[in-house]
Write an enzyme that holds these catalytic residues in place. Sequence first.
Site, short mmCIF file in Angstrom:
data_model
loop_
_atom_site.label_atom_id
_atom_site.label_comp_id
_atom_site.label_asym_id
_atom_site.label_seq_id
_atom_site.Cartn_x
_atom_site.Cartn_y
_atom_site.Cartn_z
N LEU A 251 0.94 -1.27 -0.05
CA LEU A 251 0.12 0.13 0.01
C LEU A 251 0.94 1.40 -0.06
O LEU A 251 0.69 2.30 0.70
CB LEU A 251 -0.90 -0.05 1.36
CG LEU A 251 -2.03 -1.05 1.36
CD1 LEU A 251 -2.71 -1.13 2.45
CD2 LEU A 251 -2.91 -1.03 0.04
N CYS A 252 1.86 1.39 -0.86
CA CYS A 252 2.84 2.25 -0.71
C CYS A 252 3.12 2.63 -2.33
O CYS A 252 4.47 3.21 -2.61
CB CYS A 252 4.20 2.11 0.06
SG CYS A 252 5.02 0.58 -0.14
N GLY A 253 2.34 2.52 -3.07
CA GLY A 253 2.48 2.97 -4.63
C GLY A 253 3.29 1.96 -5.25
O GLY A 253 3.62 0.84 -5.08
#
Length: 288
Positions: free
Chosen positions: A90-92
Amino acid sequence: MPSLKDLKNKIASVKNTRKITKAMQMVSAAKLRRAQEAAEAARPYAERMNAVMGGLASSVGTSASAPRLLAGTGSDQVQLLVVMTSERGLCGGFNSTIVRLARAKAQELIAAGKTVKILTVGKKGREQLRRDYAANMVGHVDMGEVKRVGYVNAQNVARDVLARFEAGECDVVTIFYNRFQSVIAQIPTALQVIPAKFEAGAATALYDYEPSEEAILADLLPRSIATQIFTALLENGASEQGARMSAMDNATRNAGDMITKYTTIYNRSRQAAITKELIEIISGAEAL
Protein backbone atom coordinates in the site's frame (compact mmCIF):
# COMPACT_ATOMS: atom_id res chain seq x y z
CA MET A 1 -28.55 -1.25 -13.85
CA PRO A 2 -27.82 -2.04 -10.16
CA SER A 3 -30.73 -1.91 -7.75
CA LEU A 4 -31.12 0.96 -5.29
CA LYS A 5 -30.13 -1.37 -2.47
CA ASP A 6 -26.94 -2.40 -4.27
CA LEU A 7 -26.03 1.22 -4.97
CA LYS A 8 -26.64 2.17 -1.35
CA ASN A 9 -24.40 -0.69 -0.19
CA LYS A 10 -21.66 0.36 -2.64
CA ILE A 11 -21.77 3.95 -1.40
CA ALA A 12 -21.52 2.80 2.23
CA SER A 13 -18.62 0.45 1.36
CA VAL A 14 -16.64 3.14 -0.47
CA LYS A 15 -17.22 5.59 2.40
CA ASN A 16 -15.74 3.05 4.83
CA THR A 17 -12.77 2.55 2.51
CA ARG A 18 -12.25 6.32 2.34
CA LYS A 19 -12.14 6.51 6.13
CA ILE A 20 -9.43 3.83 6.20
CA THR A 21 -7.28 5.42 3.47
CA LYS A 22 -7.62 8.83 5.08
CA ALA A 23 -6.51 7.41 8.43
CA MET A 24 -3.54 5.66 6.80
CA GLN A 25 -2.58 8.89 5.06
CA MET A 26 -2.54 10.76 8.37
CA VAL A 27 -0.50 8.03 10.08
CA SER A 28 2.02 8.03 7.22
CA ALA A 29 2.28 11.82 7.41
CA ALA A 30 3.20 11.58 11.10
CA LYS A 31 5.72 8.79 10.48
CA LEU A 32 7.17 10.62 7.48
CA ARG A 33 8.20 13.60 9.59
CA ARG A 34 10.29 11.43 11.90
CA ALA A 35 11.69 9.28 9.09
CA GLN A 36 12.63 12.31 6.98
CA GLU A 37 14.39 13.97 9.91
CA ALA A 38 16.36 10.77 10.59
CA ALA A 39 17.38 10.39 6.94
CA GLU A 40 18.43 14.03 6.58
CA ALA A 41 20.35 13.95 9.88
CA ALA A 42 22.35 10.90 8.71
CA ARG A 43 23.41 12.42 5.38
CA PRO A 44 26.13 14.83 6.67
CA TYR A 45 27.74 12.04 8.72
CA ALA A 46 27.67 9.64 5.75
CA GLU A 47 29.12 12.30 3.44
CA ARG A 48 31.92 13.15 5.88
CA MET A 49 32.64 9.47 6.40
CA ASN A 50 32.83 9.03 2.63
CA ALA A 51 35.25 11.97 2.32
CA VAL A 52 37.59 10.64 5.01
CA MET A 53 37.50 7.12 3.58
CA GLY A 54 38.07 8.54 0.11
CA GLY A 55 41.21 10.30 1.26
CA LEU A 56 42.54 7.15 2.89
CA ALA A 57 41.64 5.00 -0.10
CA SER A 58 43.40 7.38 -2.53
CA SER A 59 46.56 7.20 -0.39
CA VAL A 60 46.57 3.42 -0.33
CA GLY A 61 45.55 3.05 -3.98
CA THR A 62 45.82 -0.45 -5.37
CA SER A 63 48.89 -1.47 -3.37
CA ALA A 64 49.37 -5.09 -2.37
CA SER A 65 48.78 -4.16 1.29
CA ALA A 66 45.34 -2.63 0.61
CA PRO A 67 42.50 -4.36 2.53
CA ARG A 68 40.45 -6.87 0.49
CA LEU A 69 37.29 -4.83 1.10
CA LEU A 70 38.93 -2.02 -0.84
CA ALA A 71 41.03 -3.91 -3.37
CA GLY A 72 38.48 -6.64 -4.00
CA THR A 73 39.21 -10.24 -4.90
CA GLY A 74 40.58 -9.45 -8.33
CA SER A 75 37.42 -10.76 -9.95
CA ASP A 76 33.85 -9.62 -10.51
CA GLN A 77 32.43 -12.99 -11.48
CA VAL A 78 30.11 -13.50 -8.49
CA GLN A 79 27.84 -10.54 -7.78
CA LEU A 80 25.69 -10.22 -4.66
CA LEU A 81 22.69 -7.90 -4.99
CA VAL A 82 21.23 -6.69 -1.68
CA VAL A 83 17.68 -5.56 -2.44
CA MET A 84 16.11 -3.48 0.35
CA THR A 85 12.35 -2.99 0.25
CA SER A 86 9.49 -2.62 2.75
CA GLU A 87 7.69 -5.24 4.81
CA ARG A 88 4.25 -3.88 3.92
CA GLY A 89 2.53 -2.75 0.75
CA LEU A 90 0.00 0.00 0.00
CA CYS A 91 2.83 2.39 -0.85
CA GLY A 92 2.40 2.92 -4.57
CA GLY A 93 5.38 2.09 -6.72
CA PHE A 94 7.93 2.28 -3.90
CA ASN A 95 8.85 -1.42 -3.92
CA SER A 96 8.40 -2.04 -7.64
CA THR A 97 10.89 0.71 -8.62
CA ILE A 98 13.61 -0.83 -6.43
CA VAL A 99 12.88 -4.34 -7.70
CA ARG A 100 12.81 -3.10 -11.30
CA LEU A 101 16.29 -1.59 -10.92
CA ALA A 102 17.64 -4.75 -9.27
CA ARG A 103 16.03 -6.98 -11.93
CA ALA A 104 17.58 -4.89 -14.71
CA LYS A 105 21.01 -5.21 -13.07
CA ALA A 106 20.58 -8.95 -12.62
CA GLN A 107 19.61 -9.41 -16.26
CA GLU A 108 22.59 -7.32 -17.38
CA LEU A 109 25.01 -9.38 -15.26
CA ILE A 110 23.57 -12.73 -16.32
CA ALA A 111 23.77 -11.68 -19.97
CA ALA A 112 27.46 -10.89 -19.37
CA GLY A 113 28.04 -14.40 -17.99
CA LYS A 114 28.28 -13.38 -14.33
CA THR A 115 26.92 -15.35 -11.39
CA VAL A 116 24.17 -13.44 -9.58
CA LYS A 117 23.17 -13.97 -5.96
CA ILE A 118 20.36 -12.05 -4.28
CA LEU A 119 19.96 -11.15 -0.61
CA THR A 120 16.64 -9.49 0.21
CA VAL A 121 15.89 -7.12 3.08
CA GLY A 122 12.13 -6.70 3.43
CA LYS A 123 9.30 -9.06 2.49
CA LYS A 124 7.98 -7.25 -0.58
CA GLY A 125 11.25 -7.50 -2.49
CA ARG A 126 11.51 -11.21 -1.77
CA GLU A 127 7.94 -11.81 -2.95
CA GLN A 128 8.53 -10.06 -6.26
CA LEU A 129 12.00 -11.41 -7.03
CA ARG A 130 11.42 -15.06 -6.22
CA ARG A 131 9.03 -15.36 -9.15
CA ASP A 132 11.94 -15.07 -11.59
CA TYR A 133 15.06 -15.46 -9.45
CA ALA A 134 14.20 -18.08 -6.83
CA ALA A 135 17.33 -20.08 -7.73
CA ASN A 136 19.51 -16.98 -7.26
CA MET A 137 18.23 -16.05 -3.80
CA VAL A 138 20.69 -16.93 -1.05
CA GLY A 139 19.23 -15.22 2.00
CA HIS A 140 16.66 -12.91 3.54
CA VAL A 141 16.73 -10.42 6.41
CA ASP A 142 13.37 -10.11 8.13
CA MET A 143 12.54 -6.58 9.29
CA GLY A 144 8.92 -7.33 10.19
CA GLU A 145 9.43 -6.83 13.93
CA VAL A 146 11.45 -3.62 13.54
CA LYS A 147 9.34 -0.62 14.51
CA ARG A 148 12.07 1.95 14.06
CA VAL A 149 15.26 1.32 12.10
CA GLY A 150 18.42 1.59 14.16
CA TYR A 151 22.13 1.18 13.50
CA VAL A 152 21.99 -2.31 14.98
CA ASN A 153 19.72 -3.39 12.11
CA ALA A 154 22.29 -2.13 9.59
CA GLN A 155 25.03 -3.96 11.48
CA ASN A 156 23.10 -7.23 11.19
CA VAL A 157 22.84 -6.82 7.42
CA ALA A 158 26.49 -5.74 7.17
CA ARG A 159 27.67 -8.78 9.17
CA ASP A 160 25.75 -11.07 6.83
CA VAL A 161 27.25 -9.41 3.75
CA LEU A 162 30.80 -9.32 5.16
CA ALA A 163 30.62 -12.97 6.23
CA ARG A 164 29.65 -13.98 2.69
CA PHE A 165 32.49 -11.92 1.23
CA GLU A 166 35.10 -13.30 3.64
CA ALA A 167 33.89 -16.84 2.91
CA GLY A 168 34.51 -16.26 -0.79
CA GLU A 169 30.81 -16.48 -1.72
CA CYS A 170 30.88 -13.20 -3.68
CA ASP A 171 33.27 -10.76 -5.32
CA VAL A 172 31.11 -7.63 -5.64
CA VAL A 173 28.25 -6.42 -3.42
CA THR A 174 25.71 -3.80 -4.53
CA ILE A 175 22.81 -2.48 -2.46
CA PHE A 176 19.52 -1.27 -3.94
CA TYR A 177 17.19 1.20 -2.24
CA ASN A 178 15.15 4.39 -2.78
CA ARG A 179 16.75 7.73 -1.93
CA PHE A 180 14.22 10.16 -0.48
CA GLN A 181 13.80 13.41 -2.39
CA SER A 182 10.21 14.44 -1.63
CA VAL A 183 6.79 12.98 -0.86
CA ILE A 184 6.15 12.40 -4.54
CA ALA A 185 9.72 11.67 -5.67
CA GLN A 186 11.93 8.79 -4.55
CA ILE A 187 15.07 7.95 -6.54
CA PRO A 188 15.90 4.25 -7.13
CA THR A 189 19.59 3.90 -6.30
CA ALA A 190 22.23 1.19 -6.80
CA LEU A 191 25.37 1.60 -4.66
CA GLN A 192 28.40 -0.70 -4.77
CA VAL A 193 29.75 -1.24 -1.25
CA ILE A 194 32.27 -4.06 -1.91
CA PRO A 195 34.88 -3.41 -3.24
CA ALA A 196 34.40 -0.06 -1.56
CA LYS A 197 34.24 2.99 -3.80
CA PHE A 198 34.74 6.50 -2.43
CA GLU A 199 35.16 9.97 -3.84
CA ALA A 200 38.67 11.11 -2.98
CA GLY A 201 38.70 13.66 -0.16
CA ALA A 202 41.21 16.39 -0.98
CA ALA A 203 41.55 17.66 2.58
CA THR A 204 42.28 14.27 4.12
CA ALA A 205 45.36 13.79 1.92
CA LEU A 206 47.13 16.52 3.94
CA TYR A 207 47.24 14.41 7.11
CA ASP A 208 49.73 11.78 8.26
CA TYR A 209 48.10 8.77 9.89
CA GLU A 210 49.33 6.63 12.75
CA PRO A 211 49.02 3.68 12.44
CA SER A 212 49.24 3.30 8.66
CA GLU A 213 46.42 4.09 6.25
CA GLU A 214 46.08 0.36 5.52
CA ALA A 215 45.56 -0.49 9.20
CA ILE A 216 43.03 2.30 9.66
CA LEU A 217 41.16 1.27 6.52
CA ALA A 218 41.03 -2.35 7.63
CA ASP A 219 39.32 -1.21 10.84
CA LEU A 220 37.04 1.44 9.32
CA LEU A 221 35.87 -0.29 6.13
CA PRO A 222 33.42 -2.68 7.88
CA ARG A 223 32.01 0.29 9.82
CA SER A 224 31.76 2.29 6.62
CA ILE A 225 29.79 -0.50 4.94
CA ALA A 226 27.43 -0.67 7.94
CA THR A 227 27.05 3.14 7.77
CA GLN A 228 26.18 3.01 4.07
CA ILE A 229 23.60 0.30 4.72
CA PHE A 230 22.18 2.26 7.67
CA THR A 231 21.89 5.39 5.53
CA ALA A 232 20.15 3.37 2.81
CA LEU A 233 17.68 1.92 5.34
CA LEU A 234 16.87 5.42 6.64
CA GLU A 235 16.41 6.73 3.09
CA ASN A 236 14.15 3.76 2.39
CA GLY A 237 12.11 4.44 5.52
CA ALA A 238 11.43 8.05 4.55
CA SER A 239 10.73 7.06 0.94
CA GLU A 240 8.28 4.36 2.01
CA GLN A 241 6.25 6.71 4.20
CA GLY A 242 6.26 9.41 1.54
CA ALA A 243 5.10 6.93 -1.11
CA ARG A 244 2.41 5.52 1.18
CA MET A 245 1.18 9.00 2.09
CA SER A 246 0.91 9.91 -1.59
CA ALA A 247 -0.77 6.60 -2.48
CA MET A 248 -3.34 6.92 0.31
CA ASP A 249 -4.06 10.52 -0.67
CA ASN A 250 -4.77 9.37 -4.23
CA ALA A 251 -6.91 6.51 -2.93
CA THR A 252 -8.91 8.91 -0.74
CA ARG A 253 -9.51 11.23 -3.69
CA ASN A 254 -10.55 8.33 -5.91
CA ALA A 255 -12.95 7.09 -3.23
CA GLY A 256 -14.51 10.56 -3.08
CA ASP A 257 -14.97 10.53 -6.86
CA MET A 258 -16.59 7.10 -6.69
CA ILE A 259 -18.95 8.24 -3.94
CA THR A 260 -19.99 11.23 -6.04
CA LYS A 261 -20.52 9.01 -9.07
CA TYR A 262 -22.55 6.37 -7.23
CA THR A 263 -24.57 9.01 -5.36
CA THR A 264 -25.52 10.63 -8.68
CA ILE A 265 -26.56 7.27 -10.14
CA TYR A 266 -28.50 6.44 -6.96
CA ASN A 267 -30.38 9.76 -6.99
CA ARG A 268 -31.25 9.39 -10.67
CA SER A 269 -32.40 5.81 -10.22
CA ARG A 270 -34.46 6.77 -7.19
CA GLN A 271 -36.02 9.68 -9.08
CA ALA A 272 -36.80 7.40 -12.01
CA ALA A 273 -38.41 4.85 -9.70
CA ILE A 274 -40.58 7.54 -8.05
CA THR A 275 -41.59 8.93 -11.45
CA LYS A 276 -42.52 5.45 -12.64
CA GLU A 277 -44.67 4.87 -9.55
CA LEU A 278 -46.45 8.22 -10.05
CA ILE A 279 -47.18 7.40 -13.70
CA GLU A 280 -48.61 4.04 -12.69
CA ILE A 281 -50.84 5.67 -10.05
CA ILE A 282 -52.07 8.35 -12.46
CA SER A 283 -52.68 5.77 -15.19
CA GLY A 284 -54.65 3.63 -12.76
CA ALA A 285 -56.71 6.58 -11.60
CA GLU A 286 -57.56 7.57 -15.20
CA ALA A 287 -58.57 4.01 -16.00
CA LEU A 288 -61.16 4.15 -13.21
